[in-house]
Scaffold this active site. Structure first.
Site, PDB file in Angstrom:
ATOM      1  N   SER A 100      -3.243 -11.406 -59.017  1.00  0.00           N
ATOM      2  CA  SER A 100      -3.647 -12.234 -60.159  1.00  0.00           C
ATOM      3  C   SER A 100      -3.636 -13.703 -59.757  1.00  0.00           C
ATOM      4  CB  SER A 100      -2.693 -12.023 -61.339  1.00  0.00           C
ATOM      5  OG  SER A 100      -3.227 -12.585 -62.516  1.00  0.00           O
ATOM      6  N   ARG A 103      -2.195 -19.057 -63.618  1.00  0.00           N
ATOM      7  CA  ARG A 103      -2.958 -19.869 -64.573  1.00  0.00           C
ATOM      8  C   ARG A 103      -2.064 -20.860 -65.298  1.00  0.00           C
ATOM      9  NH1 ARG A 103      -4.608 -15.291 -67.369  1.00  0.00           N
ATOM     10  NH2 ARG A 103      -4.442 -16.397 -69.338  1.00  0.00           N
ATOM     11  N   GLU A 205     -19.514  -9.097 -51.403  1.00  0.00           N
ATOM     12  CA  GLU A 205     -19.596  -8.447 -52.712  1.00  0.00           C
ATOM     13  C   GLU A 205     -21.018  -8.520 -53.258  1.00  0.00           C
ATOM     14  OE1 GLU A 205     -16.807  -8.537 -56.706  1.00  0.00           O
ATOM     15  OE2 GLU A 205     -16.501 -10.076 -55.194  1.00  0.00           O
ATOM     16  N   ASP A 287      -9.951  -1.603 -59.010  1.00  0.00           N
ATOM     17  CA  ASP A 287     -10.400  -2.970 -59.269  1.00  0.00           C
ATOM     18  C   ASP A 287      -9.856  -3.460 -60.617  1.00  0.00           C
ATOM     19  OD1 ASP A 287     -11.612  -5.397 -58.730  1.00  0.00           O
ATOM     20  OD2 ASP A 287     -13.652  -4.722 -59.094  1.00  0.00           O
TER      21      ASP A 287
END
Length: 348
Positions: A100, A103, A205, A287
């Site tokens: 992650s 934030r 990707e 994912d």
């Protein structure tokens, strides 16, 4: 949940190496968060992509923006992370690497340091409760935030690598692949590697990343996320394939994610087949199990059904994933022992 996997796939011990925390939040957990924040007027269809639905990659990233609105306090993160870990454990996952991007949310007082601390707290809490899963954390660099923030993220990851009882093992590079260029992030990634952090990089990707992939493979990374357009049949190059195979870099393959995000047209054309037939280390992953309405048992069953893998082959695929984890050799040995003990019960 789109489909329910057969008992064999549920009981199969599994390793999950590519799971974004906010993308892995289940319908049930979302329900709890939404009830706390009715003023946001967020509905389920805005946080998940259901059966038969597809989205452009850009639309997939919009879903994350909505989830970030919902999950914006330490309390939210603790609940979400704890639920995600327990759900993976309930699905037979014995080892999980969550990832992650730290934030900041000014209005709630959340900062990057306590973001990571809260995820680590959730991992420790699950362990204390006796949840049958080993969990490690990868701190993520979002490529959209540029080189300066990337370097700050590396420094944060280094601090936690030293202070979090071995729970922070590496660094993830992710975010919208159409934004920015890997060359700007190279100094940060090189520093991370030099400092002992393992690197899992989203690579190739989208089809336009040949030059960037060549550059980042020069590091080289310890694992590759997706690698959708690396091989020549889909616009990659033999040179890229050679770099991947020469360095024996495992690839994290996320079938449903690639289909629903429309980077691969259908399951039968998924690049799992290319790498698996090469005998290259290939790890099946989810994912974003929440966003893409799946779980790891389903992903294994889909791969087996699509590519004709029998139970022995599926077992071998699952056990081989242990070699690719970022935790130390001692834990790999413990996991191999666990697989050996479970084998007679699962492989009847």
């Amino acid at each position: 949940m789109d489909n329910v996997a057969d008992d064999f796939y549920r009981e199969l011990p599994k390793v999950e190496l590519h799971a974004h925390l906010n993308g892995s939040v289940s319908f049930q957990t979302m329900e709890k968060v939404m009830k706390r924040k009715p003023h946001l007027n967020i509905e389920h269809h805005m946080t998940a992509i259901g059966k038969g639905q597809r989205r452009s990659l850009d639309e997939c990233f919009q879903v994350f923006k909505v989830i970030h609105q919902l999950v914006d306090t330490q309390e939210d993160i603790l609940m979400v992370a704890t639920d995600v870990i327990k759900e993976f454990a309930a699905d037979g996952v014995k080892y999980l690497e969550l990832r992650s991007t730290p934030r900041e949310e000014t209005k709630t007082g959340l900062n990057k340091k306590n973001y990571v601390e809260t995820v680590i707290g959730a991992i420790q809490q699950c362990k204390e409760e006796g949840v049958d899963i080993d969990v490690r954390f990868l701190v993520a660099i979002d490529r959209r935030n540029g080189s300066e923030v990337a370097m700050e993220t590396v420094k944060l990851a280094e601090d936690f690598m030293l202070s979090a009882d071995g729970l922070v093992v590496g660094l993830d590079l992710s975010g919208d692949p159409t934004v920015g260029h890997g060359k700007d992030l190279l100094p940060a990634l090189q520093r991370a590697k030099n400092g002992g952090l393992k690197l899992s990089l989203h690579l190739s990707e989208v089809a336009s990343q040949l030059e960037e992939s060549e550059l980042l493979l020069g590091l080289p990374p310890d694992r590759i996320g997706h690698g959708t357009f690396l091989h020549p049949d889909v616009g990659g190059s033999q040179s890229l394939v050679d770099k991947v195979t020469k360095n024996n870099i495992p690839i994290e393959l996320c079938l449903t994610s690639n289909i629903k995000g429309q980077t691969v047209p259908c399951y039968s054309q998924h690049h799992f087949k290319y790498w698996y037939q090469l005998g290259h280390p290939s790890v099946i992953c989810t994912d974003d199990k929440g966003v893409f309405s799946t779980d790891l048992s389903q992903e294994y069953q889909l791969a087996a059904a699509t590519f004709g893998l029998d139970q022995q082959a599926v077992w071998a695929l699952s056990k081989q994933a242990i070699d690719c984890i970022f935790a130390p050799e001692a834990l790999k040995q413990q996991l191999r022992q666990k697989w050996t003990e479970l084998q007679p019960r699962v492989l009847k």
